[in-house]
Design a protein around this motif. Structure first.
Motif, PDB file in Angstrom:
ATOM      1  N   LYS A 220       0.835  -1.048  -0.127  1.00 23.95           N
ATOM      2  CA  LYS A 220       0.132   0.055  -0.077  1.00 23.95           C
ATOM      3  C   LYS A 220       0.818   1.108  -0.015  1.00 23.95           C
ATOM      4  O   LYS A 220       0.215   2.491  -0.041  1.00 23.95           O
ATOM      5  CB  LYS A 220      -0.949  -0.048   1.067  1.00 23.95           C
ATOM      6  CG  LYS A 220      -1.675  -1.359   1.313  1.00 23.95           C
ATOM      7  CD  LYS A 220      -2.576  -1.154   2.487  1.00 23.95           C
ATOM      8  CE  LYS A 220      -3.146  -2.169   3.076  1.00 23.95           C
ATOM      9  NZ  LYS A 220      -2.385  -3.336   3.719  1.00 23.95           N
TER      10      LYS A 220
ATOM     11  N   ILE B 203       2.751   4.002  14.120  1.00 26.60           N
ATOM     12  CA  ILE B 203       1.660   4.913  13.137  1.00 26.60           C
ATOM     13  C   ILE B 203       2.387   6.036  12.664  1.00 26.60           C
ATOM     14  O   ILE B 203       3.304   6.795  13.067  1.00 26.60           O
ATOM     15  CB  ILE B 203       0.736   5.719  13.981  1.00 26.60           C
ATOM     16  CG1 ILE B 203      -0.089   4.615  14.872  1.00 26.60           C
ATOM     17  CG2 ILE B 203      -0.421   6.407  13.298  1.00 26.60           C
ATOM     18  CD1 ILE B 203      -0.937   3.518  13.993  1.00 26.60           C
TER      19      ILE B 203
ATOM     20  N   CYS C 142       3.876   6.300   8.199  1.00 26.04           N
ATOM     21  CA  CYS C 142       3.383   5.051   6.766  1.00 26.04           C
ATOM     22  C   CYS C 142       3.948   3.907   7.214  1.00 26.04           C
ATOM     23  O   CYS C 142       3.585   2.699   6.495  1.00 26.04           O
ATOM     24  CB  CYS C 142       4.238   5.751   5.519  1.00 26.04           C
ATOM     25  SG  CYS C 142       3.513   7.232   5.286  1.00 26.04           S
TER      26      CYS C 142
ATOM     27  N   LEU D 190       2.607   2.045   9.438  1.00 23.55           N
ATOM     28  CA  LEU D 190       1.372   1.437   9.926  1.00 23.55           C
ATOM     29  C   LEU D 190       0.843   0.635   8.514  1.00 23.55           C
ATOM     30  O   LEU D 190       0.124  -0.407   8.797  1.00 23.55           O
ATOM     31  CB  LEU D 190       0.379   2.462  10.382  1.00 23.55           C
ATOM     32  CG  LEU D 190      -0.420   3.352   9.434  1.00 23.55           C
ATOM     33  CD1 LEU D 190      -1.767   2.560   8.947  1.00 23.55           C
ATOM     34  CD2 LEU D 190      -0.825   4.542   9.954  1.00 23.55           C
ATOM     35  N   LEU D 191       1.290   1.176   7.412  1.00 23.03           N
ATOM     36  CA  LEU D 191       0.675   0.192   6.369  1.00 23.03           C
ATOM     37  C   LEU D 191       1.437  -1.060   5.984  1.00 23.03           C
ATOM     38  O   LEU D 191       0.940  -1.896   5.170  1.00 23.03           O
ATOM     39  CB  LEU D 191       0.871   1.171   4.893  1.00 23.03           C
ATOM     40  CG  LEU D 191       0.589   2.670   4.829  1.00 23.03           C
ATOM     41  CD1 LEU D 191       1.110   3.335   3.576  1.00 23.03           C
ATOM     42  CD2 LEU D 191      -1.148   2.676   5.031  1.00 23.03           C
TER      43      LEU D 191
ATOM     44  N   TRP E 209       0.974  -3.200   8.483  1.00 17.24           N
ATOM     45  CA  TRP E 209       0.448  -4.126   9.435  1.00 17.24           C
ATOM     46  C   TRP E 209      -0.032  -5.593   9.160  1.00 17.24           C
ATOM     47  O   TRP E 209      -0.159  -6.514   9.777  1.00 17.24           O
ATOM     48  CB  TRP E 209      -0.862  -3.345   9.919  1.00 17.24           C
ATOM     49  CG  TRP E 209      -2.147  -3.312   9.006  1.00 17.24           C
ATOM     50  CD1 TRP E 209      -2.120  -2.511   8.200  1.00 17.24           C
ATOM     51  CD2 TRP E 209      -2.951  -4.308   9.118  1.00 17.24           C
ATOM     52  NE1 TRP E 209      -3.390  -2.759   7.516  1.00 17.24           N
ATOM     53  CE2 TRP E 209      -3.777  -4.143   8.165  1.00 17.24           C
ATOM     54  CE3 TRP E 209      -3.504  -5.440   9.681  1.00 17.24           C
ATOM     55  CZ2 TRP E 209      -4.957  -4.625   7.718  1.00 17.24           C
ATOM     56  CZ3 TRP E 209      -4.401  -6.041   9.471  1.00 17.24           C
ATOM     57  CH2 TRP E 209      -5.203  -5.761   8.298  1.00 17.24           C
TER      58      TRP E 209
ATOM     59  N   HIS F 255       0.801   2.503  18.871  1.00 14.95           N
ATOM     60  CA  HIS F 255       0.421   3.820  18.676  1.00 14.95           C
ATOM     61  C   HIS F 255       1.584   4.756  18.044  1.00 14.95           C
ATOM     62  O   HIS F 255       2.783   4.036  18.390  1.00 14.95           O
ATOM     63  CB  HIS F 255       0.066   4.333  19.869  1.00 14.95           C
ATOM     64  CG  HIS F 255      -1.359   4.353  20.293  1.00 14.95           C
ATOM     65  ND1 HIS F 255      -1.983   4.909  21.440  1.00 14.95           N
ATOM     66  CD2 HIS F 255      -2.499   3.506  19.921  1.00 14.95           C
ATOM     67  CE1 HIS F 255      -3.295   4.562  21.246  1.00 14.95           C
ATOM     68  NE2 HIS F 255      -3.455   3.590  20.389  1.00 14.95           N
ATOM     69  N   HIS F 256       1.578   5.798  17.619  1.00 10.65           N
ATOM     70  CA  HIS F 256       2.586   6.817  17.223  1.00 10.65           C
ATOM     71  C   HIS F 256       3.759   7.059  18.189  1.00 10.65           C
ATOM     72  O   HIS F 256       3.197   7.197  19.337  1.00 10.65           O
ATOM     73  CB  HIS F 256       1.888   8.019  16.726  1.00 10.65           C
ATOM     74  CG  HIS F 256       2.966   9.180  16.072  1.00 10.65           C
ATOM     75  ND1 HIS F 256       3.963   8.519  15.257  1.00 10.65           N
ATOM     76  CD2 HIS F 256       3.313  10.442  16.340  1.00 10.65           C
ATOM     77  CE1 HIS F 256       4.372   9.662  14.660  1.00 10.65           C
ATOM     78  NE2 HIS F 256       4.122  10.820  15.413  1.00 10.65           N
TER      79      HIS F 256
ATOM     80  N   SER G 153      -8.048   4.823  20.121  1.00  6.83           N
ATOM     81  CA  SER G 153      -6.681   4.611  19.562  1.00  6.83           C
ATOM     82  C   SER G 153      -6.385   5.497  18.327  1.00  6.83           C
ATOM     83  O   SER G 153      -7.050   6.558  18.237  1.00  6.83           O
ATOM     84  CB  SER G 153      -6.696   3.196  19.434  1.00  6.83           C
ATOM     85  OG  SER G 153      -5.471   2.765  18.777  1.00  6.83           O
ATOM     86  N   THR G 154      -6.016   4.922  17.397  1.00  3.81           N
ATOM     87  CA  THR G 154      -5.493   5.826  16.328  1.00  3.81           C
ATOM     88  C   THR G 154      -6.793   5.668  15.174  1.00  3.81           C
ATOM     89  O   THR G 154      -7.127   6.773  14.572  1.00  3.81           O
ATOM     90  CB  THR G 154      -4.339   5.047  15.527  1.00  3.81           C
ATOM     91  OG1 THR G 154      -3.357   4.715  16.277  1.00  3.81           O
ATOM     92  CG2 THR G 154      -3.892   5.946  14.579  1.00  3.81           C
TER      93      THR G 154
ATOM     94  N   GLU H 149      -5.103   5.688   3.792  1.00  5.38           N
ATOM     95  CA  GLU H 149      -4.476   5.114   2.634  1.00  5.38           C
ATOM     96  C   GLU H 149      -5.081   5.817   1.303  1.00  5.38           C
ATOM     97  O   GLU H 149      -5.112   5.123   0.207  1.00  5.38           O
ATOM     98  CB  GLU H 149      -5.175   3.596   2.603  1.00  5.38           C
ATOM     99  CG  GLU H 149      -4.238   2.614   3.447  1.00  5.38           C
ATOM    100  CD  GLU H 149      -4.721   1.314   3.736  1.00  5.38           C
ATOM    101  OE1 GLU H 149      -5.490   1.048   2.402  1.00  5.38           O
ATOM    102  OE2 GLU H 149      -4.491   0.671   4.610  1.00  5.38           O
TER     103      GLU H 149
END
Ligand SMILES: Cc1ncc(C[n+]2csc(CCOP(=O)(O)OP(=O)(O)O)c2C)c(N)n1
Ligand code: SF4
Lengths: 250, 360, 188
Positions: free
Chosen positions: A19, A52, A54, A56-57, A59, A70-71, B117-118, C44
């Motif tokens: 992604k 958190i 990019c 995170l993409l 995951w 979390h960030h 959360s996020t 996204e």
């Protein structure tokens, strides 16, 4: 798709194509990481934590147990996990904002406590996910969304030297290096040594990878590579910075 | 130096741009912030415009720091503000709790996004409870919930005045929709509308020599004895209750003969209002009550309307955060209260019409 | 226009649907109407379909997003699949006739489904770059939400700096707007 043979075994094919934006540096780093996981055959005991940002993409990127946190908080989640189960190879993956700004206290204190985890950080000189704001690593004069007139080091300081900082505060058994997506073979070597360092229970491991963000740099392919190989290399020295009981490379 | 806005003018812009202009117009001197969607463009506009008017900006390492540096700016006597959303608002609660204890008039703009959360970077009303009552305190804060760009502009300016007049931390509770959408409004120089900006004053370094010609400032948030703390909190409570009637704001729409009363705040009240308009055309006796201040809450006014109605419906993009507020303030009212909850999701006029018809 | 118009525009990043929404609402605002425009956004977005939600009305506008639109415009196959959810019996659904293999995915319940030759017209008569302006012309032609004149002024204020450098661009954009208005009349 027929590009399958190049994909590391630890990559999850069902979630490819990935992604990230076209030309992004994250997948290059994750490819190096995936190959190391294959080579060391550790997919069964690896836990990949993504921040958190990019990252995170990623995951659902690997055939590896993965936790999105979390960030800035990926390091403490992975540290807690590794403390509770010493068999785990814990990898915390994050951006420069996640590692050097909001999560810096966790990076500093985990390194100082010599936690047996591997922190892998992608340095793309700004906040990618939120649309290109200034980060601790933004180069002097670089324009970002929150330094629209160029980063003024008088007001905001110079780019943070992450690996050098970690090297300065960690114990002698820590492994610390800076690689670049401009030299993936070398980056992979650094990642492998970092993982071995935590696998063998020797000490903390940290690798910063100079990365690419054509989307927020607003660069074409040529300028993207020029930025990482010339501009970033001026401020960020690539090579091993701390190697337990060994001669450094680079 | 020229004023950011001369007189008054009509514009068409996003809510984040509106906030940046309002803060400039209000004479905010410094913004502290950390990136988070959907708040980012407040900082983007601010960092582009502020230097032209001699205003400052600091990007911090996180929201804990953005909040605490903001309290520092206020203690220095500046109109200072910060803005955040979602998980950033969570981290903001530590500094805001200090502001609450020490009566530091910070201004925080909240651009609610999905939670917990996020979650999503888009929209919700799930930061209502946290913005009103976050931290380990009693909720001695002032919270304005806005529904339109005009309100966003008006109440951002007002927030600075309320904060500095009463010295309680003040919040403008917006959301991702308001941040990102474009609509028209009038922006103005407060002076052009005879709005006088309340003076900001330093808490420390006020001139003079401490111990010689003035007392030193000894500001604290820690107390040794239960009794001491009790006195401090009770002082805050008495003060808060005393000023509440001056601060409370609300809007009523077709409430006079309403059998069914729709209660909604923020952007959702647009759907409630639209639904009332539509149902009134069919002759249905429906009205809408919108609390503008969630803290302090327009309790008496809502109670009166609710008592006169046959049915109350609470409508919100959260799972019961406004509902909790409403119920606690409607204690003793026997009118049944129904709920329409869409946590993290927008609510349209059509939905509200459909839902309301169940009770007609 | 008695009642307000709700429009959902969707396309791939780079197709310019957000610019169309912006120019359209600026034109409506300049005409003294109420206009509200909100883009979709998420984590996204970069790879996702770009959607613009537009409302234009004589009265104050209610909620910023809506469940179903009066007009849906989809400019790619993914956009078609993404936007059928905004259709009901009242919806006029436009898609570009250049999009392939979407017959199955077109909305079954909408008032009318219309294929627009916007990409073709832009490519053959003008320049692929003004494709989104052709689309804007089509939306204006179908709804009459703004006048051609105000649309031109809004284009001017958005792209004026480019027109200064290259006056031919102005002509091309105005032509694209007109052609859009014409083709929608032809296919409806
Ligand atoms: C507490 C908190 N503050 C802010 C954010 C918003 N946020 C999401 S990603 C991000 C920064 C991403 O930058 P970086 O860590 O450098 O990673 P990149 O996206 O560049 O890979 C921020 C600030 C958040 N999710 N949580
Ligand atoms: S925004 Fe930048 S870092 Fe994020 S996916 Fe795109 S190219 Fe990669």
């Amino acid at each position: 798709m027929s590009v399958q043979p190049q994909m590391p075994k630890s990559w999850r094919s069902e979630t490819k194509p990935h992604k990230f934006c076209p030309g992004c540096g994250h997948p290059l780093i994750l490819k190096a990481l995936g190959e190391v996981i294959d080579e060391l055959n550790i997919a069964d005991r690896t836990v990949f934590g993504c921040d958190i940002g990019c990252s995170l993409l990623a995951w659902d990127f690997f055939n590896v147990d993965t936790i999105q946190t979390h960030h800035g908080r990926t390091t403490p989640v992975i540290v807690g996990l590794r403390r509770a189960n010493e068999n785990v190879i814990g990898i915390a993956y994050m951006g420069d904002g996640g590692g050097y700004a909001i999560g810096s206290q966790h990076l500093v204190n985990s390194a100082a406590r010599d936690e047996k985890v591997f922190v892998l950080l992608a340095n793309n000189t700004q906040y990618g996910m939120t649309g290109g704001q200034m980060a601790p690593t933004t180069l002097p004069g670089q324009k970002t969304e929150t330094s629209p007139y160029g980063r003024d080091t008088e007001l905001t300081g110079p780019p943070v030297q992450g690996p050098e900082m970690v090297a300065a505060i960690s114990g002698e058994n820590a492994y610390v290096a800076r690689g670049t997506v401009g030299n993936v073979r070398q980056l992979k070597k650094f990642i492998k040594k970092a993982i071995q360092n935590v696998m063998e229970g020797r000490g903390f491991a940290f690798v910063e990878a100079l990365s690419l963000c054509p989307t927020n740099w607003r660069t074409n392919a040529e300028d993207t590579w020029k930025f990482v190989e010339k501009d970033m290399a001026t401020y960020f020295k690539v090579g091993e910075i701390k190697v337990p009981g060994e001669k450094k490379e680079g | 130096m020229t004023k950011p806005i001369e007189g008054e003018k009509k514009v068409f812009m996003t809510g984040n741009e509106v906030v940046a202009w309002a803060a400039l117009a209000a004479g905010a001197e410094i913004m502290y912030g950390y990136p988070i969607t959907p708040q980012n463009e407040i900082m983007h506009y601010w960092t582009r415009m502020a230097p032209k008017y001699g205003r400052k900006f600091l990007q911090t390492e996180d929201e804990i720091s953005a909040g605490f540096t903001c309290t520092g700016g206020v203690l220095a006597g500046k109109r200072a503000f910060t803005a955040t959303a979602g998980p950033g608002n969570t981290l903001m609660q530590e500094p805001m709790s200090m502001a609450e204890m020490m009566r530091i008039p910070t201004v925080l703009i909240v651009c609610q996004r999905g939670g917990p959360s996020t979650a999503t970077v888009i929209y919700s009303q799930q930061e209502t409870t946290m913005t009103c009552y976050g931290g380990n305190g009693e909720g001695f804060r002032i919270v304005y919930s806005t529904a339109t760009h005009q309100e966003l502009f008006d109440y951002t300016i007002k927030a600075f005045n309320t904060a500095w007049k009463y010295r309680f931390p003040t919040f403008v509770l917006g959301d991702g929709y308001q941040s990102k959408m474009r609509e028209s409004l009038s922006i103005y120089d407060p002076e052009a509308r005879n709005i006088e900006m309340v003076r900001a004053e330093p808490y420390v370094v006020k001139g003079g020599v401490p111990g010689e010609n003035r007392d030193p400032a000894h500001l604290r948030n820690t107390y040794n004895m239960e009794e001491e703390l009790y006195e401090v909190i009770m002082d805050h409570a008495r003060e808060y209750e005393k000023i509440a009637p001056e601060i409370i704001e609300y809007e009523e729409y077709e409430c006079d003969d309403a059998d069914v009363l729709l209660v909604a705040h923020g952007v959702v009240s647009r759907a409630a209002k639209g639904a009332v308009k539509e149902l009134r055309q069919d002759g249905k006796k429906v009205g809408h009550f919108k609390p503008v201040t969630l803290r302090p809450f327009p309790e008496k006014e809502l109670l009166e309307r609710a008592k006169a109605a046959k049915q109350v419906i609470v409508i919100e993009s959260a799972y019961g955060q406004l509902d909790k507020l409403v119920k606690s303030h409607l204690y003793g009212c026997s009118t049944p209260i129904a709920q329409y909850f869409r946590p993290g999701e927008g609510i349209t006029i059509e939905e509200v019409v459909q839902e309301t018809k169940k009770y007609l | 226009m008695a009642k307000g118009v709700k429009i959902a525009l969707a396309g791939e990043g780079g197709q310019g649907v957000q610019s169309v929404a912006m120019i359209l609402t600026e034109a409506a605002y300049a005409m003294g109407k109420e206009a509200l425009y909100i883009p979709n956004f998420g984590v996204e977005q970069r790879g996702g379909v770009s959607v613009a939600f537009v409302q234009i009305d004589d009265e104050k506008i209610g909620s910023p997003k809506f469940k179903t639109a009066d007009i849906v415009v989809a400019l790619s196959d993914r956009a078609v699949r993404r936007t059928t959810m905004y259709c009901d019996q009242e919806t006029l659904f436009f898609y570009d006739d250049n999009i392939e293999d979407v017959e199955e995915d077109l909305p079954k319940n909408s008032k009318k489904v219309v294929a627009l030759p916007a990409i073709k017209v832009a490519k053959e008569e003008l320049h692929p770059r003004v494709f989104n302006v052709v689309v804007m012309g089509a939306v204006i032609g179908a709804t009459g939400v703004v006048t051609e004149e105000k649309a031109k002024e809004a284009l001017e204020s958005k792209l004026g700096y480019k027109f200064e450098q290259n006056p031919e661009l102005r002509e091309m954009n105005f032509k694209a707007l007109q052609r859009g208005m014409e083709i929608v009349k032809e296919v409806m």
